[in-house]
Write a protein that holds these residues in place. Structure first.
Motif, short mmCIF file in Angstrom:
data_model
loop_
_atom_site.label_atom_id
_atom_site.label_comp_id
_atom_site.label_asym_id
_atom_site.label_seq_id
_atom_site.Cartn_x
_atom_site.Cartn_y
_atom_site.Cartn_z
N MET A 195 85.61 -45.63 -39.94
CA MET A 195 85.62 -44.24 -39.48
C MET A 195 86.81 -44.01 -38.55
O MET A 195 87.12 -44.86 -37.70
CB MET A 195 84.31 -43.93 -38.74
N THR A 196 87.49 -42.91 -38.71
CA THR A 196 88.66 -42.61 -37.91
C THR A 196 88.29 -42.46 -36.43
O THR A 196 87.31 -41.81 -36.09
CB THR A 196 89.33 -41.32 -38.40
N THR A 197 89.09 -43.07 -35.56
CA THR A 197 88.86 -42.92 -34.12
C THR A 197 89.45 -41.60 -33.66
O THR A 197 90.37 -41.05 -34.26
CB THR A 197 89.50 -44.07 -33.34
N THR A 198 88.91 -41.09 -32.56
CA THR A 198 89.35 -39.82 -32.01
C THR A 198 89.20 -39.87 -30.51
O THR A 198 88.27 -40.50 -29.99
CB THR A 198 88.51 -38.66 -32.58
N PRO A 199 90.10 -39.24 -29.77
CA PRO A 199 89.97 -39.23 -28.31
C PRO A 199 88.80 -38.38 -27.83
O PRO A 199 88.46 -38.41 -26.65
CB PRO A 199 91.30 -38.63 -27.85
N TYR A 200 88.18 -37.63 -28.74
CA TYR A 200 87.08 -36.76 -28.33
C TYR A 200 85.71 -37.43 -28.44
O TYR A 200 84.73 -36.90 -27.91
CB TYR A 200 87.10 -35.48 -29.17
N HIS A 201 85.62 -38.57 -29.12
CA HIS A 201 84.39 -39.36 -29.15
C HIS A 201 84.59 -40.59 -28.28
O HIS A 201 85.46 -41.43 -28.56
CB HIS A 201 84.06 -39.78 -30.59
N LEU A 202 83.79 -40.69 -27.22
CA LEU A 202 83.90 -41.79 -26.27
C LEU A 202 82.66 -42.66 -26.39
O LEU A 202 81.59 -42.31 -25.88
CB LEU A 202 84.04 -41.25 -24.84
N PRO A 203 82.74 -43.79 -27.11
CA PRO A 203 81.58 -44.68 -27.22
C PRO A 203 81.13 -45.17 -25.85
O PRO A 203 81.90 -45.17 -24.88
CB PRO A 203 82.10 -45.83 -28.09
N ALA A 204 79.88 -45.59 -25.77
CA ALA A 204 79.31 -46.07 -24.50
C ALA A 204 80.24 -47.11 -23.87
O ALA A 204 80.70 -48.04 -24.53
CB ALA A 204 77.94 -46.68 -24.75
N GLY A 205 80.53 -46.92 -22.60
CA GLY A 205 81.42 -47.82 -21.86
C GLY A 205 82.87 -47.37 -21.85
O GLY A 205 83.62 -47.78 -20.95
N LYS A 206 83.28 -46.55 -22.79
CA LYS A 206 84.68 -46.13 -22.89
C LYS A 206 85.11 -45.31 -21.68
O LYS A 206 86.26 -45.40 -21.22
CB LYS A 206 84.88 -45.32 -24.16
N ALA A 207 84.18 -44.48 -21.15
CA ALA A 207 84.51 -43.61 -20.02
C ALA A 207 83.91 -44.13 -18.71
O ALA A 207 83.78 -43.37 -17.75
CB ALA A 207 84.03 -42.19 -20.29
N ALA A 208 83.56 -45.42 -18.66
CA ALA A 208 82.98 -45.99 -17.44
C ALA A 208 84.06 -46.13 -16.36
O ALA A 208 85.24 -46.35 -16.65
CB ALA A 208 82.36 -47.34 -17.73
N ASN A 209 83.61 -46.02 -15.11
CA ASN A 209 84.54 -46.13 -13.98
C ASN A 209 83.75 -46.45 -12.72
O ASN A 209 83.02 -45.59 -12.23
CB ASN A 209 85.33 -44.83 -13.81
N GLY A 210 83.86 -47.66 -12.22
CA GLY A 210 83.16 -48.03 -10.99
C GLY A 210 81.65 -47.90 -11.16
O GLY A 210 81.07 -48.46 -12.10
N PRO A 211 80.99 -47.15 -10.27
CA PRO A 211 79.53 -47.02 -10.35
C PRO A 211 79.08 -46.09 -11.47
O PRO A 211 77.88 -45.96 -11.72
CB PRO A 211 79.16 -46.43 -8.99
N TYR A 212 80.04 -45.46 -12.15
CA TYR A 212 79.71 -44.47 -13.17
C TYR A 212 79.77 -45.10 -14.56
O TYR A 212 80.81 -45.63 -14.98
CB TYR A 212 80.66 -43.29 -13.12
N ALA A 213 78.66 -45.00 -15.31
CA ALA A 213 78.66 -45.41 -16.71
C ALA A 213 79.47 -44.44 -17.55
O ALA A 213 80.01 -44.80 -18.60
CB ALA A 213 77.23 -45.49 -17.24
N VAL A 214 79.56 -43.19 -17.09
CA VAL A 214 80.41 -42.16 -17.68
C VAL A 214 81.10 -41.43 -16.54
O VAL A 214 80.45 -41.06 -15.57
CB VAL A 214 79.59 -41.15 -18.52
#
Length: 294
Positions: free
Chosen positions: A1-20
């Protein structure tokens, strides 16, 4: 399946204490934000609201929110599939602390705004639970932060629960143009959780197709628990829940318009489906739950 910057799988947008951790800067737009804060038992997190207003919404567990000299104790819930939750609104230009005795996960839904409103508590009993659609288009909407339900300056936020095998966000619709009285210009974030079946992880599918406006966003994504989809523009829907797996998504919306309103335009090829709903029963699995009494 083609990747896209608009679909963020779990963990892709994690940062510090934030899972998203999705900000206007990371999304490349102007208004909408979402953070999913994970706290261990006894955990505490502080943040500045900056130029945005926020709603602190328990996904699982309870917490205490302190802001502007006020303290709100949120009972929360075991998970998004079992109960409506209470929540807290905190204004822009404030210092906020979130603490949790037993730990949990808490969505911070945000929107850049101009006006500074008062910090407030939102009881679970005041959340309207709406059943939308019929048959295999049936879904449940928890309108905790809908434009006509709870007072914010720019933020609009709701929860949607779709039983396994059903289609929601259907017919496909859009809100990427300002057309007075007909359509609002709103950026939107979808955050998904998928209920397991007998311990087996679930999945779903989500579609965004180009509308001819903005970035011509084009997404066909297989959705797993914890995924996020960004919708700067375009026809969005359906969101399809696999049989046996209830799909939850949290919608966060905000835009540049002076009026805080959710005005949508159906895709002309699919709007006929609404004419089939009257007279058909709502899926008997719904509601999954109702708001508690006062």
């Amino acid at each position: 399946m083609t990747t896209t910057p608009y679909h963020l799988p779990a963990g892709k947008a994690a940062n510090g204490p934030y899972a998203v951790d999705i900000t206007p800067e990371s999304a490349g737009w102007g208004h909408s934000s979402l953070r999913v804060l994970e706290l261990p038992p006894g955990g505490r997190h502080s943040f500045d609201t900056g130029d945005s207003e926020w709603i602190v919404l328990p996904l699982n567990g309870g917490c205490t929110v302190a802001a502007d000299g006020q303290t709100f104790r949120l009972t929360g819930r075991p998970d998004v599939f079992s109960a409506v939750t209470d929540f807290a609104y905190v204004p822009r230009d404030a210092q906020v602390s979130v603490t949790s005795r037993d730990g949990g996960r808490f969505a911070l839904t945000g929107a850049r705004c101009d006006n500074r409103l008062t910090a407030r508590y939102g009881p679970a009993s005041a959340v309207p639970v709406e059943l939308r659609g019929t048959g295999d288009c049936s879904r449940q909407v928890n309108n905790f932060g809908a434009a006509d339900v709870f007072d914010c300056d720019r933020l609009i936020a709701v929860e949607v629960l779709t039983p396994g095998g059903n289609w929601s966000s259907f017919p496909p619709h859009k809100h990427d143009e300002h057309r007075p009285g007909e359509e609002s210009e709103l950026e939107e974030i979808y955050y998904f959780e998928i209920a397991p079946h007998d311990g087996t992880p679930g999945l779903g599918y989500h579609r965004v197709s180009p509308s001819g406006h903005g970035r011509n966003t084009d997404v066909l994504a297989e959705i797993r628990d914890g995924d996020t989809v960004l919708i700067p523009d375009g026809w969005h829907g359906p969101s399809i829940a696999a049989p046996g797996h209830t799909m939850y998504y949290l919608n966060v919306m905000a835009g540049p318009g002076a009026e805080r309103a959710w005005l949508i335009c159906d895709h002309p090829d699919h709007t006929w489906i609404r004419d089939t709903w009257p007279g058909r029963p709502v899926d008997p699995r719904l509601p999954l739950y109702t708001a508690p009494s006062q």
